[in-house]
Write an enzyme that holds these catalytic residues in place. Sequence first.
Site, PDB file in Angstrom:
ATOM      1  N   GLU A 141       0.646  -1.142  -0.236  1.00  0.00           N
ATOM      2  CA  GLU A 141      -0.343   0.194  -0.190  1.00  0.00           C
ATOM      3  C   GLU A 141       0.602   1.403  -0.280  1.00  0.00           C
ATOM      4  O   GLU A 141       2.021   1.482   0.531  1.00  0.00           O
ATOM      5  CB  GLU A 141      -1.424   0.082   0.894  1.00  0.00           C
ATOM      6  CG  GLU A 141      -1.823   1.324   1.562  1.00  0.00           C
ATOM      7  CD  GLU A 141      -2.837   0.994   2.424  1.00  0.00           C
ATOM      8  OE1 GLU A 141      -2.785  -0.256   2.900  1.00  0.00           O
ATOM      9  OE2 GLU A 141      -3.645   2.355   2.693  1.00  0.00           O
ATOM     10  N   ASN A 154      -6.853   1.371   2.963  1.00  0.00           N
ATOM     11  CA  ASN A 154      -7.750   2.563   2.869  1.00  0.00           C
ATOM     12  C   ASN A 154      -6.531   3.528   2.213  1.00  0.00           C
ATOM     13  O   ASN A 154      -7.598   4.656   1.997  1.00  0.00           O
ATOM     14  CB  ASN A 154      -6.848   3.052   4.492  1.00  0.00           C
ATOM     15  CG  ASN A 154      -8.010   1.851   5.673  1.00  0.00           C
ATOM     16  OD1 ASN A 154      -9.184   1.234   5.311  1.00  0.00           O
ATOM     17  ND2 ASN A 154      -7.121   1.809   6.902  1.00  0.00           N
ATOM     18  N   ASN A 203     -12.208  -0.493  -1.090  1.00  0.00           N
ATOM     19  CA  ASN A 203     -11.163  -1.474   0.295  1.00  0.00           C
ATOM     20  C   ASN A 203     -11.942  -1.284   1.511  1.00  0.00           C
ATOM     21  O   ASN A 203     -12.340   0.232   2.035  1.00  0.00           O
ATOM     22  CB  ASN A 203     -10.131  -0.575   0.079  1.00  0.00           C
ATOM     23  CG  ASN A 203      -9.274  -1.399   1.789  1.00  0.00           C
ATOM     24  OD1 ASN A 203      -8.815  -2.256   1.617  1.00  0.00           O
ATOM     25  ND2 ASN A 203      -9.258  -0.792   2.626  1.00  0.00           N
ATOM     26  N   GLU A 204     -12.399  -2.560   2.194  1.00  0.00           N
ATOM     27  CA  GLU A 204     -13.114  -2.555   3.818  1.00  0.00           C
ATOM     28  C   GLU A 204     -14.097  -1.045   3.492  1.00  0.00           C
ATOM     29  O   GLU A 204     -14.080  -0.183   4.501  1.00  0.00           O
ATOM     30  CB  GLU A 204     -11.951  -1.922   4.924  1.00  0.00           C
ATOM     31  CG  GLU A 204     -11.331  -3.003   5.015  1.00  0.00           C
ATOM     32  CD  GLU A 204     -10.044  -2.829   5.908  1.00  0.00           C
ATOM     33  OE1 GLU A 204     -10.411  -1.717   6.797  1.00  0.00           O
ATOM     34  OE2 GLU A 204      -9.876  -3.758   6.257  1.00  0.00           O
ATOM     35  N   TYR A 244      -6.423  -8.778  11.542  1.00  0.00           N
ATOM     36  CA  TYR A 244      -5.142  -8.767  11.742  1.00  0.00           C
ATOM     37  C   TYR A 244      -5.294  -9.844  13.480  1.00  0.00           C
ATOM     38  O   TYR A 244      -6.684  -9.506  13.821  1.00  0.00           O
ATOM     39  CB  TYR A 244      -4.776  -7.590  11.817  1.00  0.00           C
ATOM     40  CG  TYR A 244      -5.022  -7.107  10.865  1.00  0.00           C
ATOM     41  CD1 TYR A 244      -3.915  -7.261  10.050  1.00  0.00           C
ATOM     42  CD2 TYR A 244      -5.663  -6.581   9.840  1.00  0.00           C
ATOM     43  CE1 TYR A 244      -3.326  -6.404   8.871  1.00  0.00           C
ATOM     44  CE2 TYR A 244      -5.433  -5.584   8.381  1.00  0.00           C
ATOM     45  CZ  TYR A 244      -4.323  -5.856   7.919  1.00  0.00           C
ATOM     46  OH  TYR A 244      -3.998  -5.237   6.682  1.00  0.00           O
ATOM     47  N   GLU A 269      -6.125  -9.728   2.863  1.00  0.00           N
ATOM     48  CA  GLU A 269      -5.099  -9.234   4.352  1.00  0.00           C
ATOM     49  C   GLU A 269      -5.413  -9.676   5.336  1.00  0.00           C
ATOM     50  O   GLU A 269      -6.162  -9.223   5.846  1.00  0.00           O
ATOM     51  CB  GLU A 269      -5.821  -7.304   4.527  1.00  0.00           C
ATOM     52  CG  GLU A 269      -6.012  -6.309   3.506  1.00  0.00           C
ATOM     53  CD  GLU A 269      -5.646  -5.203   4.044  1.00  0.00           C
ATOM     54  OE1 GLU A 269      -6.227  -4.767   4.942  1.00  0.00           O
ATOM     55  OE2 GLU A 269      -6.235  -4.264   2.917  1.00  0.00           O
ATOM     56  N   GLN A 275       1.107  -6.231   5.490  1.00  0.00           N
ATOM     57  CA  GLN A 275       2.476  -6.433   4.061  1.00  0.00           C
ATOM     58  C   GLN A 275       3.296  -7.119   3.327  1.00  0.00           C
ATOM     59  O   GLN A 275       3.675  -8.232   4.559  1.00  0.00           O
ATOM     60  CB  GLN A 275       1.510  -5.149   3.606  1.00  0.00           C
ATOM     61  CG  GLN A 275       0.374  -4.389   3.787  1.00  0.00           C
ATOM     62  CD  GLN A 275       0.689  -2.515   3.376  1.00  0.00           C
ATOM     63  OE1 GLN A 275       1.095  -2.025   3.431  1.00  0.00           O
ATOM     64  NE2 GLN A 275      -0.648  -1.875   4.279  1.00  0.00           N
TER      65      GLN A 275
HETATM   66  O1  AHR Z   1      -2.939  -3.307   5.745  1.00  0.00           O
HETATM   67  C1  AHR Z   1      -3.166  -1.577   6.977  1.00  0.00           C
HETATM   68  C2  AHR Z   1      -4.686  -1.023   6.498  1.00  0.00           C
HETATM   69  O2  AHR Z   1      -5.354  -1.807   7.174  1.00  0.00           O
HETATM   70  C3  AHR Z   1      -4.945  -0.790   5.542  1.00  0.00           C
HETATM   71  O3  AHR Z   1      -4.726   0.089   4.462  1.00  0.00           O
HETATM   72  C4  AHR Z   1      -7.169  -1.836   5.616  1.00  0.00           C
HETATM   73  O4  AHR Z   1      -7.882  -2.368   4.457  1.00  0.00           O
HETATM   74  C5  AHR Z   1      -6.832  -2.560   6.720  1.00  0.00           C
HETATM   75  O5  AHR Z   1      -7.684  -1.679   7.831  1.00  0.00           O
END
Ligand code: AHR
Length: 503
Positions: free
Chosen positions: A27, A72, A172-173, A244, A292, A352
């Site tokens: 990103e 994001n 995205n999201e 995550y 992700e 990432q």
């Molecule tokens: O990977 C970091 C961030 O985590 C990304 O920009 C977003 O998509 C997620 O919340």
Amino acid sequence: MKSASMTLDRDYIVGRIDPRIYGSFIEHLGRAVYGGIYEPGHPEADEQGFRRDVLKLVRALGVPVVRYPGGNFVSGFNWEDSVGPADRRPRRLDLAWFTTETNAVGLHEFYDWAKKADTEVMYAVNLGTRGPENARDIVEYANHPGGSKFSDMRIANGSKDPLGIKLWCLGNEMDGPWQMGHKTACEYGRIANESAKMMKWVDPTIECVACGSSAYDMPTFGDWEYQMLSECYDNIDYVSLHRYYGNPTNDTPGFLARSMDLDGFIKSVVSICDAVKGKKHSKKTLNLSFDEWNVWYHSSEQDKEIWKREKWGPALPLLEDIYNFEDALLAGSMLITFLRNADRVKIACLAQLVNVIAPIMTRNGGGCWAQTIYWPFMHASKYGRGTALMALVNTPVYDCADYEGVPLIDATATLGDDGGVTVFCVNRDMTEDFRLDIDLRAFGDLKFKEHILLHHDDTKAVNTEANPMNVSPVAGPGGKVEAGRAQVSVPALSWNVLRFEKI
Ligand code: AHR
């Protein structure tokens, strides 16, 4: 020593492994691009400013696809800013990460980097502040041969041949209130549907990923998938999942059990996809793009301090999690979980790739090194190809705060196209080694080839520029195969790759 067993059969399979489950993500965030893959003036920089030392570590990971440019970031990004002469590209405030984006690296530069890294670009379009029209335009720019406004613009910018980007993320999201242009499930579903439809009218060969929930514990989870998919099911190819994990309370057994949550998340999304399929009388089965995933918590406090000091600086050192040994174990279990669900998870992106919650770290003007999580990812990507086997594992279990019956031996196996079998195994036991008996009789004559072991006595051990191999793989104790039955030892708290080859 405790014991566990695994039974494998060549007819008992999950499915073909899509190599794209070993994808990653870059990103425009922190030092992922600027100071990560790109650092003109660095002794390792090539003629385009890309760091050769970083490229070498990326290539060794065997990453078939890299999601780009966000995240994001993409929800406020105008792709037109990133093409054309670099000295005329605008500097923009990025409201996702409160930094300034210089656009020095744009679509063409990243495409060139991807070629050098032996990978493909998975491109995300902005469906936050923009919509279907801009999404259609960028597909025309990237993939249409020529003779139209945007394809001719690409040719004028130096790329006569189409870039041929096959995989496209529809935003995205979009379920997250933190997202620029946050939408309700129905709003997003309609826009995703129209975008995918128009993008595919420009290039019918592309595949589109619609945004699922940004986490399993989002309050809108479930309703979001059902409503959104009700709008766009017919025109999309995958639904995304993001997840995550962290260990802020220093509860290692509980942390290592998080892959149970991952498995539940995947199975829940599969159920919702299939419910929409049923409702629509559709013949199409929707697959998942887990685009992700990682551990992310080490850098959270540090980032707040950075923003207090210098909002809007370019390439702020954000999300620079330093991964320890237990993070590598969870990463290993997450990869095992993707393999167990390989029939539906066709894409997954470790989020990432460089500096930002990443397996690879760099120092500006200095070296680059592999973090702990680099190793299980590399092993799975290298050896976890072919067919995912449905492993029957008999193991003692444990209970922790959030889960009951967590397997102490978390393991699965793959059958390579060369007839070899690879077992991936995390021993979650804090103190005890295990003897693992593996029934391989169904595969004919196999011999033991290699035991790769990742272990450290300190769960918090990390790799640094000065000590880059502190947590790194070694040859494990291995074992023997007799009459199709293997017996191996897997040490307490360890990641293991057990490779068996045809005699
Ligand atoms: O990977 C970091 C961030 O985590 C990304 O920009 C977003 O998509 C997620 O919340």
